[in-house]
Design a protein around this motif. Structure first.
Motif, mmCIF file in Angstrom:
data_model
loop_
_atom_site.group_PDB
_atom_site.id
_atom_site.type_symbol
_atom_site.label_atom_id
_atom_site.label_comp_id
_atom_site.label_asym_id
_atom_site.label_seq_id
_atom_site.Cartn_x
_atom_site.Cartn_y
_atom_site.Cartn_z
ATOM 1 N N THR A 70 0.800 -1.229 0.000
ATOM 2 C CA THR A 70 0.000 0.000 0.000
ATOM 3 C C THR A 70 0.830 1.276 0.000
ATOM 4 O O THR A 70 0.305 2.348 -0.326
ATOM 5 N N TYR A 71 2.116 1.215 0.362
ATOM 6 C CA TYR A 71 2.959 2.407 0.317
ATOM 7 C C TYR A 71 3.031 2.986 -1.096
ATOM 8 O O TYR A 71 3.298 4.184 -1.292
ATOM 9 N N LEU A 72 2.777 2.127 -2.114
ATOM 10 C CA LEU A 72 2.801 2.592 -3.505
ATOM 11 C C LEU A 72 1.657 3.554 -3.810
ATOM 12 O O LEU A 72 1.664 4.219 -4.855
ATOM 13 N N ALA A 73 0.672 3.648 -2.908
ATOM 14 C CA ALA A 73 -0.448 4.560 -3.119
ATOM 15 C C ALA A 73 0.025 6.006 -3.233
ATOM 16 O O ALA A 73 -0.569 6.815 -3.955
ATOM 17 N N VAL A 74 1.090 6.348 -2.528
ATOM 18 C CA VAL A 74 1.639 7.711 -2.615
ATOM 19 C C VAL A 74 2.093 7.998 -4.040
ATOM 20 O O VAL A 74 1.787 9.049 -4.620
ATOM 21 N N PHE A 75 2.838 7.049 -4.615
ATOM 22 C CA PHE A 75 3.345 7.232 -5.978
ATOM 23 C C PHE A 75 2.216 7.161 -7.003
ATOM 24 O O PHE A 75 2.238 7.863 -8.019
ATOM 25 N N LEU A 76 1.209 6.317 -6.724
ATOM 26 C CA LEU A 76 0.042 6.250 -7.612
ATOM 27 C C LEU A 76 -0.721 7.567 -7.609
ATOM 28 O O LEU A 76 -1.212 8.015 -8.653
ATOM 29 N N ALA A 77 -0.829 8.196 -6.436
ATOM 30 C CA ALA A 77 -1.526 9.485 -6.343
ATOM 31 C C ALA A 77 -0.810 10.541 -7.170
ATOM 32 O O ALA A 77 -1.443 11.316 -7.911
ATOM 33 N N ILE A 78 0.527 10.566 -7.059
ATOM 34 C CA ILE A 78 1.317 11.536 -7.835
ATOM 35 C C ILE A 78 1.193 11.244 -9.330
ATOM 36 O O ILE A 78 0.963 12.151 -10.146
ATOM 37 N N ALA A 79 1.336 9.959 -9.695
ATOM 38 C CA ALA A 79 1.246 9.560 -11.106
ATOM 39 C C ALA A 79 -0.139 9.864 -11.672
ATOM 40 O O ALA A 79 -0.273 10.293 -12.825
ATOM 41 N N SER A 80 -1.177 9.658 -10.872
ATOM 42 C CA SER A 80 -2.542 9.912 -11.304
ATOM 43 C C SER A 80 -2.752 11.387 -11.626
ATOM 44 O O SER A 80 -3.279 11.744 -12.687
ATOM 45 N N ALA A 81 -2.312 12.270 -10.703
ATOM 46 C CA ALA A 81 -2.470 13.714 -10.924
ATOM 47 C C ALA A 81 -1.673 14.170 -12.146
ATOM 48 O O ALA A 81 -2.161 14.979 -12.957
ATOM 49 N N LEU A 82 -0.449 13.648 -12.318
ATOM 50 C CA LEU A 82 0.381 14.026 -13.472
ATOM 51 C C LEU A 82 -0.234 13.548 -14.786
ATOM 52 O O LEU A 82 -0.244 14.275 -15.786
ATOM 53 N N THR A 83 -0.754 12.314 -14.780
ATOM 54 C CA THR A 83 -1.351 11.758 -16.002
ATOM 55 C C THR A 83 -2.575 12.557 -16.425
ATOM 56 O O THR A 83 -2.751 12.859 -17.612
ATOM 57 N N VAL A 84 -3.413 12.897 -15.465
ATOM 58 C CA VAL A 84 -4.584 13.727 -15.767
ATOM 59 C C VAL A 84 -4.142 15.050 -16.381
ATOM 60 O O VAL A 84 -4.708 15.510 -17.387
ATOM 61 N N SER A 85 -3.116 15.658 -15.800
ATOM 62 C CA SER A 85 -2.630 16.958 -16.287
ATOM 63 C C SER A 85 -2.081 16.851 -17.710
ATOM 64 O O SER A 85 -2.380 17.691 -18.567
ATOM 65 N N ILE A 86 -1.297 15.804 -17.971
ATOM 66 C CA ILE A 86 -0.672 15.646 -19.292
ATOM 67 C C ILE A 86 -1.721 15.382 -20.366
ATOM 68 O O ILE A 86 -1.730 16.026 -21.431
ATOM 69 N N ILE A 87 -2.615 14.434 -20.109
ATOM 70 C CA ILE A 87 -3.637 14.104 -21.115
ATOM 71 C C ILE A 87 -4.585 15.282 -21.334
ATOM 72 O O ILE A 87 -4.975 15.587 -22.473
#
Length: 661
Positions: A70-87
């Protein structure tokens, strides 16, 4: 002539239809486009809700995929926000260059070619049908999370009723449906600001303890599975959470619905959606982590989160229920995007002859009724087939979304590269689209690989079948076009007597009223057949045409005026043709969305003025009738004939024979 009773019955039926679906729109109203267009806020509700609502199932799928890490949730949150921004940024640039909408279909067609366009368009149609189904299924999941288990057997029936309600709302008109759904959208925003805000702030003081735990778990995984193993788990979770980004393209595709200036409205709407989705998806992942949320059978992770977070609040159960009810309601609103965008993609493809032309036709309420009904029916079929399983539907849904995303991103890379000499910022733009293409294609490949046997193959099969169907339709229309072209080539050899008659039409002479649609070989051939079949019988010819407003033309007042002028020019050519053969001739026209409704009305007025008249129309007649001919070539001639016969007016249909090959 129509009897009084018949007129009363027609009026009564019309009144009922208009009460159910709304009154016809007035195309002569100069403010009609302004009234129907959406300001960014309403566009955010009607189109942006599709993106925001994906936070109800996208982050959950990603979090489930990192079970035990579950510690990967931090990186998933960052990746999610970045992906939304890029697309979102990438699609904002697409809006700039393709301001008339059409989304992935138009982008792929213009940047990669017609073959890529039809693949993207077919994927989009299936995608938007699944948008409806997955949104409604997730809505039912959210609501039934708070209902007794014995009622869960009614979930599919409940979902089907919601789809039927949306079909009805959209048949009435786009803006009407969005105004009805606006309060639901606002309730979701308010409750989730409370949910996410309180969830993060209330656990802020635990950050040090949580960080230590995360570091410990990361070190443990690093020792056991290594950095490659951790990376693979992350990529898998990131890809399976791809449903988070599935609604982003809706704004680009629905740009036609927005108020002028459309590009500004579209980019503003995209900004609203990007910010709200990035905050919601990243916030939910962090809250799952902070509260150590674990799945519970029969409940969504968001309902577990709400129960846990509000446990010590006054009216805790009621507050949790309202929060998740608003989520379910937003998913209901999000299904609206499928009814808005799928018909528009189908209309664009119909205009390009990939689909039957009837899918571009408007109803009196300026809705693309045929497409709305087909999309709604298909969504119901998929709902029943999957038993309303959100997890299965999300897999099916994500594949086509990222197929379209990938084609669009790659197409824009090519678009800017080809214009590198005229655009000094081309490298910056290419780099953004390249990152977007890399992210989207990665999610696509991983999702297909991971979920091929769990429903992915169904999406690919349906999409491939639709592509093949489109090619069959296109091939058929091309054959018909070639035949009509041959007619025109033969007609070029005509040698009329050039006796131009400009005398007023005698109201007592026999009159042929010919229905035409544009000056073309089909209409000219019909006119020549009338002269051949009834030599010297008719002294007058009156050509009638209806300027039909469809998806390809409904872009503003100037488009309608251009259509009127084009129709008038075509009719004047017919008049000159008839006069060149020595006949008296004139024309009548009107503008609207339904030829079958308008043409009989024009003809009725003509027959009152010219009582010794008969109506002539042409229709393609195939050597061997196939089951698909009626679907590809609407039965307008027969429908008008039935209306005219009920009015006591004779209508002769002349067959224009086409030999099957």
């Amino acid at each position: 002539m129509p009897t009084e009773t018949k007129g009363d019955n027609d009026f009564f039926i019309k009144k009922i239809i208009h009460n159910i679906f709304g009154k016809p729109k007035n195309l002569d109203d100069p403010t009609i486009f302004h009234k129907l267009a959406l300001i960014p806020f309403f566009a955010w509700i009607g189109l942006g809700a599709d993106g925001l609502s994906s936070s109800a199932y996208g982050p959950e799928e990603a979090f489930r995929a990192i079970s035990g890490h579950t510690y990967l949730a931090v990186f998933l949150a960052i990746a999610s926000a970045l992906t939304v921004s890029i697309i979102s940024f990438a699609y904002s640039k697409i809006i700039e260059h393709f301001p008339h909408g059409g989304g992935g279909y138009v982008v792929a067609t213009h940047t990669l070619g017609k073959q890529a366009g039809v693949v993207s368009g077919s994927a989009l149609i299936v995608d938007y049908i699944l948008t409806i189904t997955v949104s409604i299924a997730a809505c039912a999941d959210a609501i039934f999370s708070y209902l007794p288990p014995q009622l869960h057997r009614y979930k599919v029936a409940f979902s089907a009723i919601l789809i039927i309600i949306l079909i009805y709302l959209n048949l009435r008109g786009l803006k009407e449906s969005i105004i009805v759904l606006a309060p639901i959208f606002l309730l979701f925003v308010l409750t989730h600001i409370l949910l996410l805000g309180y969830g993060i702030i209330s656990h802020f003081w635990q950050i040090k303890t949580i960080t230590q735990s995360l570091n410990l778990n990361f070190a443990k995984d690093l020792e056991n599975i290594g950095i490659v193993g951790i990376l693979l788990i992350f990529i898998r979770a990131y890809s399976l959470g791809g449903g988070t980004y599935t609604g982003i393209e809706a704004v680009s595709n629905g740009i036609q619905t927005m108020r002028e200036p459309k590009v500004h409205s579209g980019k503003k709407t995209m900004l609203y959606m990007a910010l709200s989705l990035a905050i919601a998806s990243a916030g939910l992942l962090l809250c799952y982590l902070l509260l150590a949320i674990e799945p519970i059978a029969g409940k969504t992770l968001n309902s577990v989160l709400a129960d846990s977070l509000f446990a010590n609040f006054p009216f805790a159960k009621e507050l949790s229920f309202i929060t998740i009810l608003s989520e379910g309601a937003l998913l209901f609103v999000a299904a609206q995007a499928g009814f808005v965008d799928a018909p528009r993609v189908m209309a664009n493809m119909a205009i390009d002859h990939w689909l039957p032309r009837r899918f571009a036709a408007y109803s009196e309420q300026l809705t693309i009724r045929n497409s709305i009904l087909m999309v709604g029916a298909s969504s119901l079929i998929l709902l029943v087939y999957t038993y309303g399983s959100t997890r299965a539907l999300v897999v099916m849904y994500s594949i086509n979304v990222f197929l379209t995303f990938s084609l669009s991103q790659f197409g824009m890379i090519r678009f800017y590269f080809e214009r590198r000499n005229s655009n000094i910022k081309w490298k910056r733009h290419v780099s953004i689209f390249f990152i977007g293409f890399l992210l989207c294609s990665t999610i696509l490949i991983v999702t297909i690989f991971e979920k091929f046997l769990e429903g992915g193959w169904i999406t690919l099969l349906i999409t491939c079948s639709l592509v093949l169907l489109c090619y069959s339709v296109k091939n058929h229309y091309n054959k018909i076009a070639n035949y009509i072209k041959k007619l025109e080539d033969n007609i070029e050899n005509l040698k009329p007597n050039n006796t131009q008659k400009h005398q007023p039409l005698s109201k007592t002479d026999s009159t042929a009223i010919q229905l035409v649609s544009g000056y073309n070989g089909f209409g000219i051939h019909t006119f020549l057949e009338v002269m051949k079949s009834f030599p010297q019988l008719y002294k007058n010819y009156i050509f009638v045409s209806v300027a039909v407003i469809d998806q390809g033309l409904f872009k503003g007042g100037e488009s309608i005026e251009h259509l009127k002028q084009s129709t008038k020019d075509s009719l004047e050519k017919y008049v000159n043709l008839a006069r060149s053969f020595g006949y008296n001739a004139d024309y009548r026209m009107d503008v609207g969305t339904d030829v079958v409704e308008i043409a009989p009305r024009i003809i009725y007025e003509i027959t009152k003025e010219f009582p010794n008249s008969i109506v002539i129309s042409g229709k393609l007649a195939f050597g061997t009738e196939r089951f698909y001919h009626r679907f590809l070539h609407n039965e307008t001639a027969y429908a008008i004939q039935r209306k005219l016969l009920s009015m006591g007016i004779t209508n002769v249909i002349l067959p224009i024979r086409v030999l099957n090959k």
